[in-house]
Motif scaffolding. Sequence first.
Motif: not given
Lengths: 200, 622
Positions: B249-275
């Motif tokens: 599962p870690a592999l898959g989410t890492f891949l998804a993260g890379v794909v979304l790294a360029n999206s406009e919601y990157r920072h929001e996703l990061e701050s939502d998942i972070d806690p």
Amino acid sequence: MPSILILFAHPAFEKSRTHKELIRKISGLENVTINDLYEEYPDFDINVEREKELLLKHDILIFQHPFYWYSMPALLKQWMDLVLEYGFAYGIKGTHLRNKKIFNAISTGGSFSAYQKEGHNRYTITEFLAVFDQTAFLCKMTYYPPFVVHNSHLLSSEEIEDFSNQYLEVVTGLRDGIFSEDDLVRANYMNNLIGRPYTL
Amino acid sequence: MAKETFLFQAIIFLASAIIGVNIAKRLGLGTILGYLLAGIVIGPFVLGFVGEEGKDLMHVAEFGVVMMLFVIGLELEPNLLWRMRKLIIGLGGLQVLLTTAVIGGISFALGQTWQSSFAIGSILALSSTAIVMQTLSEKSLLKTASGKSAFAVLLSQDIAVIPLLALFPLLATKLPPIQRDNFISNFNGWQQTFIVLGAIATIIISGRYIIGPMFRWVAKTRQRELFMATALLLVFAIAELMVIVGLSPALGTFLAGVVLANSEYRHELESDIDPFKGLLLGLFFMAVGATIDFNIIKTHLFTVISLVFGLMLLKGAILFALGKLFGLKGDQNMLLAVSLAQMGEFAFVLFSFAGQYGLIDPELLSLLVAVVAISMALTPLLFVLNERQISPRFFTKEKDIRPQDDIDEQQKVIIAGFGRYGNIVGRFLRANGVSATILDNDSDRVDLLRKFGYKVYYGDASRYDLMKAAGAEKAKIIIIAMDTPQQCLEMVSLVKKDFPHLKILSRAYDRNDSYDLMEAGVDHLYRETLDSSIRLGADALKMLGQRAYQTQRAAKTFLKHDENSLSELIKYRNDSKSYINVAKEQITELEELILRDMKDEEILERDSGWDSDTLRKGAIKD
């Protein structure tokens, strides 16, 4: 044709009625340079080299300023302190200003009668201007009589307009060599030379 | 009863996390060690609050690792990677490969299987991103040559985790229980391959074309929690998909993260998942702590200690050699070696992963977990040791100063921090014949300044001994111009405490920071942006046709007016510095400021000595 340098110093030019009109009238004249000191050096950081070059390029110098506290605005004093250097303006080798002509063009709130021995300023304008006279002498320049605008706070726009025309006549007259050297040295005000003397 | 146990467990974990992390932070050990210590304390060997269920808990907590990889993926900006490609591939790649080879080789020579040797070598090659990044940024060393190199190495280590996660199952000597029976095992070989590739393609394609519009659609509701739910859903869904097709599962989410790294919601996703990531990871580290078998460590105490020192020395030596190869000079190179010599939090993740696949013997695993934890705990101490003993002694050695110079050149001014701000002050003073003593922690800059004959001390200025060495006892003035408000404040409190005779002139960032400095007792503070923005305004007035002298005076007046308001408004400063109040406070303050600008008589009636209007009125009356 002699060239004229106006060394203009007014810290609140935007509020002045008289000098605005005087400056406007003589702006853009051939062979007349206006050096607006407060605009050029708002931080009092005078570029001495530039000022010296300007002096060397001109024959007649006019200190134009309001007559604050019987004297000049602070920046003009700073200008004299820094620009009229030993070895340039005075001293054995200080001959660069020799034979230039210099005088003051001033405005004052006081009347002609106030600037008399009996008046409440107790001294004449000429006496107050002794500082400039002696400075000119030390620098081997010829000191001419001042052009004076009295009662400056009471003047109507028409009267100011009239004075500015007189000033124009004085400046162009000097430039064009109309006045005789004898008259220039003898008169108490420059105003007399164009037939508009102050009288008691 | 079951419910009660759950609540009781939750209370134990949360309370110990709060206490443990707090204590660790105060000791300068960082959050990860805090969690680990909390885990050890509540574990079976100290208080015994949690026993065997620690292992079960680990499976839940592993989801934190999944989330961590998602966030790491999000943070991998392609631009950044490309710009740093030389360091990441060269320095970072070589570090991982070389360290893996050497440690793996030694393990093999000591009788481990080749699978186990590879796992141990590669896991111990990794360093602690969390500790190193935090320490470097606290000491504002990130922008130095060694900071950049360390960052690059950590990035390549992060990336290296992905192939390791993929490789370990292939080396497996036993299969973990969850993977023995899943959907994919009903198919034959080529079908399995096809399904796996399909799943990866699904992630990439949906990342590009489906997830974006979905987030936009959710964002329209303007419900923050809904956005959060969507982000969690995304991570869960990808993890589940990966489990179905038998991948990590870690592999898959890492891949998804890379794909979304360029999206406009990157920072929001990061701050939502972070806690969630933070808490679950914390839980994970606590579980690791709770599962360390202290009986084994007790019997092998000497082995553990020699492993810690041996491994750190080995890693440091390899880093030092590579740093030299990549052109790092003396102390910068030492700093790189010191900062990355420890093992990192990824080791805990990968150890438990390797354990599931039976790659490493459980007894050895316990030892190694302890080794990793101890090396992490030693890192802050190592930094201090390097800063105070190693670096000054071997690298940034003071040039010999003749004794009489010491007396003649007693500097009256100390400048702490010679960055963007301090360098202007220092150059100005020097241009006017005052050569100040400079304290700075960028060794490249220190070298350069020494070349020009500046008196420079290398290191963290807020250290008592460094200040003393720099002559603080005899100096008159200290100019504090460090890079962050926090550093400046710390410096102020040091000076106030130990060198109260020094006049403090401090750089300030904004009004808020000024208030902090004023409360700390600084009388002379200079807001960075104040003078330059007023100067800009004055030039604008000039261009609009106002007289130069008038704008100059207006600027001076406004500067004075603004500084007066600063010292008066501090009285109204709200005592509660709570997070919510700050924004509101700032806007009320701005309102107050503008009102004061409009009322100040100094501004409105300046220079009335030159005002001919009043004179005119007076003259007419006479």
